[in-house]
Design a protein around this motif. Structure first.
Motif, PDB file in Angstrom:
ATOM      1  N   UNK A  26       0.703  -1.273   0.004  1.00  0.00           N
ATOM      2  CA  UNK A  26      -0.177   0.013   0.072  1.00  0.00           C
ATOM      3  C   UNK A  26       0.763   1.333  -0.003  1.00  0.00           C
ATOM      4  N   UNK A  27       0.427   2.329  -0.496  1.00  0.00           N
ATOM      5  CA  UNK A  27       0.933   3.568  -0.457  1.00  0.00           C
ATOM      6  C   UNK A  27       0.930   4.153   1.011  1.00  0.00           C
ATOM      7  N   UNK A  28       1.976   4.767   1.568  1.00  0.00           N
ATOM      8  CA  UNK A  28       2.077   5.165   2.776  1.00  0.00           C
ATOM      9  C   UNK A  28       1.323   6.628   2.881  1.00  0.00           C
ATOM     10  N   UNK A  29       1.081   7.070   4.111  1.00  0.00           N
ATOM     11  CA  UNK A  29       0.432   8.174   4.161  1.00  0.00           C
ATOM     12  C   UNK A  29       1.159   9.437   3.676  1.00  0.00           C
ATOM     13  N   UNK A  30       0.629  10.133   3.160  1.00  0.00           N
ATOM     14  CA  UNK A  30       1.655  11.429   2.222  1.00  0.00           C
ATOM     15  C   UNK A  30       2.384  10.956   0.961  1.00  0.00           C
ATOM     16  N   UNK A  49      -7.075  -1.403 -12.299  1.00  0.00           N
ATOM     17  CA  UNK A  49      -7.412  -2.566 -11.716  1.00  0.00           C
ATOM     18  C   UNK A  49      -5.963  -3.549 -11.882  1.00  0.00           C
ATOM     19  N   UNK A  50      -5.733  -3.884 -10.707  1.00  0.00           N
ATOM     20  CA  UNK A  50      -4.372  -4.672 -10.664  1.00  0.00           C
ATOM     21  C   UNK A  50      -4.377  -5.903 -11.652  1.00  0.00           C
ATOM     22  N   UNK A  51      -5.339  -6.611 -11.519  1.00  0.00           N
ATOM     23  CA  UNK A  51      -5.566  -7.900 -12.351  1.00  0.00           C
ATOM     24  C   UNK A  51      -5.399  -7.705 -13.905  1.00  0.00           C
ATOM     25  N   UNK A 105     -10.610  -3.205  -6.299  1.00  0.00           N
ATOM     26  CA  UNK A 105     -10.593  -2.804  -7.670  1.00  0.00           C
ATOM     27  C   UNK A 105      -9.746  -1.312  -7.378  1.00  0.00           C
ATOM     28  N   UNK A 106      -9.500  -1.025  -6.154  1.00  0.00           N
ATOM     29  CA  UNK A 106      -8.782   0.305  -5.770  1.00  0.00           C
ATOM     30  C   UNK A 106      -7.724   0.032  -4.840  1.00  0.00           C
ATOM     31  N   UNK A 107      -7.299  -1.411  -4.700  1.00  0.00           N
ATOM     32  CA  UNK A 107      -6.235  -1.430  -3.780  1.00  0.00           C
ATOM     33  C   UNK A 107      -4.610  -1.135  -4.434  1.00  0.00           C
ATOM     34  N   UNK A 108      -3.931  -0.748  -3.644  1.00  0.00           N
ATOM     35  CA  UNK A 108      -2.413  -0.455  -4.106  1.00  0.00           C
ATOM     36  C   UNK A 108      -1.591  -1.800  -3.958  1.00  0.00           C
TER      37      UNK A 108
END
Length: 243
Positions: free
Chosen positions: A1-5, A183-185, A213-216
């Protein structure tokens, strides 16, 4: 996941952008932010189509629509396979939406214009939908063409056939191209074909889409992740090309 900021993430073994001469962009939720409220309208129109076709209430139609999506990849593909509907009629109905929430995006236009080589849109939607949205964003003139679901013979991403038809139609060398997709897939096959892959995720949670559908997603088939497409093109791609 992207970190805050954090806005951009590049994997340690990521494919870079040196030598890229073809830039390929998905449309929905990639070229515009979710607060433009484009996809929720399309999604609602698809539900309404299913309601009208089967005489269902909204909740039942929504459940059936999601079943179709998970089994076939798109509701359209399910309805074509099982009920032989007219795909063009479906697409016209689904994309009959209000575009007033789409804001002109000069920064994105400048960033795309600065990319060397060809720029193409690859979408599971219709050509008319893509052109309408890109025109509102002020970026349509930067693209050579739109490869839509009809051009793919109604076989949607992430099916390998869809990408192969796109590459063949436009004479694209996948090892010299980059794909931007939300979308990652949908990046698995392109990466396997040799494309550099960039996953575009929302800056804030989109309540109208499922979490997957919106996960990093950090995975071998994803070279880069960003929640700011224009910023990524300016901060990461442009310097790489200039090096």
């Amino acid at each position: 996941m992207l970190l805050p900021g954090e806005s951009h993430l590049t994997a340690p073994e990521a494919r870079g952008f040196s030598g890229i001469d073809t830039w390929v962009f998905d449309l929905d939720n990639t070229l515009y932010p979710h607060d433009a409220r484009v996809w929720p309208q399309v999604d609602e129109r698809i539900t309404l189509y299913v309601m009208n076709l089967f005489g269902l209430d909204g909740i039942s139609a929504r459940a059936l629509q999601k079943y179709f999506y998970h089994r076939y990849g798109t509701t359209l593909r399910a309805l074509m396979a099982e009920w032989k509907i007219d795909p063009y009629e479906f697409l016209d109905f689904a994309h009959d939406i209000d575009h007033s929430g789409i804001a002109l995006d000069p920064g994105l236009g400048v960033a795309i214009e600065g990319l060397p080589g060809r720029k193409l849109i690859l979408t599971n939607g219709s050509r008319r939908h893509a052109e309408n949205v890109a025109k509102k964003l002020g970026i349509l003139d930067h693209f050579e063409d739109v490869f839509d679901i009809a051009a793919a013979d109604f076989v949607p991403k992430p099916e390998r056939t869809a990408y192969e038809k796109f590459l063949d139609r436009h004479g694209v060398d996948p090892t010299r191209s980059a794909l931007f997709e939300d979308i990652a897939k949908n990046l698995v096959v392109p990466h396997d074909l040799g494309m550099a892959t960039v996953l575009v995720v929302p800056r804030t949670i989109d309540p109208f889409r499922e979490s997957f559908e919106q996960e990093a997603v950090r995975a071998p088939h994803i070279d880069h992740i960003t929640n700011d497409l224009a910023g990524f093109l300016t901060d990461r791609v442009a310097p790489a090309l200039a090096a």
